[in-house]
Scaffold this motif. Structure first.
Motif, PDB file in Angstrom:
ATOM      1  N   PHE A   1      15.980  23.035  93.882  1.00  0.00           N
ATOM      2  CA  PHE A   1      16.481  24.393  93.697  1.00  0.00           C
ATOM      3  C   PHE A   1      15.957  24.985  92.387  1.00  0.00           C
ATOM      4  N   VAL A   2      15.652  26.270  92.434  1.00  0.00           N
ATOM      5  CA  VAL A   2      15.335  27.045  91.231  1.00  0.00           C
ATOM      6  C   VAL A   2      16.140  28.329  91.280  1.00  0.00           C
ATOM      7  N   ALA A   3      16.964  28.561  90.276  1.00  0.00           N
ATOM      8  CA  ALA A   3      17.711  29.810  90.154  1.00  0.00           C
ATOM      9  C   ALA A   3      17.081  30.651  89.057  1.00  0.00           C
ATOM     10  N   GLU A   4      16.690  31.869  89.402  1.00  0.00           N
ATOM     11  CA  GLU A   4      16.043  32.778  88.449  1.00  0.00           C
ATOM     12  C   GLU A   4      16.962  33.966  88.176  1.00  0.00           C
TER      13      GLU A   4
ATOM     14  N   ALA B   1      17.224  37.690  86.066  1.00  0.00           N
ATOM     15  CA  ALA B   1      16.471  38.750  85.394  1.00  0.00           C
ATOM     16  C   ALA B   1      16.862  38.824  83.916  1.00  0.00           C
ATOM     17  N   GLY B   2      15.886  38.667  83.045  1.00  0.00           N
ATOM     18  CA  GLY B   2      16.126  38.754  81.615  1.00  0.00           C
ATOM     19  C   GLY B   2      16.783  37.540  80.994  1.00  0.00           C
ATOM     20  N   LEU B   3      17.002  36.496  81.799  1.00  0.00           N
ATOM     21  CA  LEU B   3      17.760  35.350  81.298  1.00  0.00           C
ATOM     22  C   LEU B   3      17.054  34.017  81.524  1.00  0.00           C
ATOM     23  N   GLY B   4      16.006  34.016  82.302  1.00  0.00           N
ATOM     24  CA  GLY B   4      15.293  32.761  82.528  1.00  0.00           C
ATOM     25  C   GLY B   4      15.719  32.079  83.813  1.00  0.00           C
ATOM     26  N   SER B   5      15.552  30.775  83.865  1.00  0.00           N
ATOM     27  CA  SER B   5      15.804  30.044  85.100  1.00  0.00           C
ATOM     28  C   SER B   5      16.419  28.683  84.807  1.00  0.00           C
ATOM     29  N   VAL B   6      16.884  28.034  85.890  1.00  0.00           N
ATOM     30  CA  VAL B   6      17.416  26.694  85.809  1.00  0.00           C
ATOM     31  C   VAL B   6      17.061  25.990  87.115  1.00  0.00           C
ATOM     32  N   THR B   7      16.722  24.709  87.024  1.00  0.00           N
ATOM     33  CA  THR B   7      16.334  23.948  88.206  1.00  0.00           C
ATOM     34  C   THR B   7      17.301  22.801  88.459  1.00  0.00           C
ATOM     35  N   LEU B   8      17.329  22.359  89.703  1.00  0.00           N
ATOM     36  CA  LEU B   8      18.212  21.278  90.100  1.00  0.00           C
ATOM     37  C   LEU B   8      17.583  20.536  91.271  1.00  0.00           C
TER      38      LEU B   8
ATOM     39  N   VAL C   1      24.415  33.683  76.208  1.00  0.00           N
ATOM     40  CA  VAL C   1      24.413  33.822  77.661  1.00  0.00           C
ATOM     41  C   VAL C   1      23.320  32.894  78.182  1.00  0.00           C
ATOM     42  N   VAL C   2      23.609  32.145  79.243  1.00  0.00           N
ATOM     43  CA  VAL C   2      22.684  31.096  79.688  1.00  0.00           C
ATOM     44  C   VAL C   2      22.551  31.107  81.212  1.00  0.00           C
ATOM     45  N   PRO C   3      21.351  30.757  81.713  1.00  0.00           N
ATOM     46  CA  PRO C   3      21.208  30.562  83.158  1.00  0.00           C
ATOM     47  C   PRO C   3      21.879  29.259  83.565  1.00  0.00           C
TER      48      PRO C   3
END
Length: 262
Positions: free
Chosen positions: A247-250, A252-259, A135-137
């Motif tokens: 952009f930063v998407a956070e 819960a329990g999975l981390g984040s990804v930026t764009l 499972v991935v952000p």
């Protein structure tokens, strides 16, 4: 009432040119009243095959219209899907040129990477749990090659379900270690919160979207394979972008990804 193959080819060419030039077109359904869902998927496949012939590879699939609100807006009772190609992948810390897109938007998604092939007909959520390796952000970058996002279901399907790109964060979590049906997500733009959501908004549970996808694509001769990235639908509303946005998407329990956008 469907349209003939010559019309399918014509619409595919118009959408192809719109994407290459970043100049949107009027929606195909305005000019071709007989266009139906099967036509639309076949048009999508014409352009996908063209890209594959040029060297691209299928990296996975995305599900669109995965929320009840979006389905009501489109007056449909099931989602749609599009292809994710390797050349559509973007990366964190590598800005995207917004000027090369028509009407880009960002969607926050709990992504999956398959460790096994999925069955087609009869695929269940248990099959998905067994097949998912990580499972991935993730963020899906969507874009409509149709003016001002004024689309019907058939228009967006023909336009590869309005897909444009995808970005994965670094974190990988085994599916056994996280409740994928209850993941809170927050999207920040330039340091401000612009959207919040929960993965339960995706057909009640994102696994429902993946099992639906596996069953649906088989009818078009497609299977979900080991290594595929699956984006099941957004946990928040889609957000318009502007040049210079960060952009930063956070999750819960999975981390984040930026764009980032130039």
């Amino acid at each position: 009432m469907a349209v003939d193959q010559a019309i399918r080819e014509q619409i595919a060419a118009e959408l192809w040119n719109a994407e290459q030039s970043a100049v949107a077109i009027d929606r195909p359904t305005d000019s071709h009243a007989g266009l139906d869902v099967v036509d639309a998927y076949e048009i999508q496949l014409i352009n996908i095959r063209k890209r594959l012939d040029a060297g691209a590879k299928v990296a996975g699939h995305k599900v669109g219209l995965a929320s009840e609100a979006m389905q009501k807006m489109m007056n449909v009772d099931e989602p749609d899907y599009g292809h994710l190609l390797d050349e559509m992948q973007y990366f964190e810390k590598t800005p995207i040129d917004a000027g090369k897109l028509c009407f880009p938007r960002v969607e926050v998604e709990v992504g999956f990477i398959l460790g096994k092939d999925l069955p087609g007909a009869g695929c269940t959520n248990d099959d998905v749990i067994d097949a998912v390796e990580w499972v991935v952000p993730s963020i899906e970058l969507i874009d409509s090659r149709i003016t001002d996002w004024k689309i019907t279901l058939c228009d967006t399907i023909a336009d590869n379900a309005s897909s444009c790109g995808w970005i994965l964060g670094e974190q990988r979590v085994p599916i056994s270690e996280i409740d994928t049906g209850d993941i809170d997500a927050v999207l920040h733009r330039n340091g401000e919160i612009v959207a919040k959501g929960n993965s339960s908004a995706v057909l009640g549970h994102p696994l429902n979207a993946v099992s639906w996808l596996a069953r649906k694509v088989e009818s078009f001769g497609v299977r979900l394979r080991k290594g595929d990235v699956i984006l099941p639908g957004t946990a928040t509303r889609a957000i318009d972008i502007s040049s210079g946005d960060h952009f930063v998407a956070e999750f819960a329990g999975l981390g984040s990804v930026t764009l980032d956008f130039d």
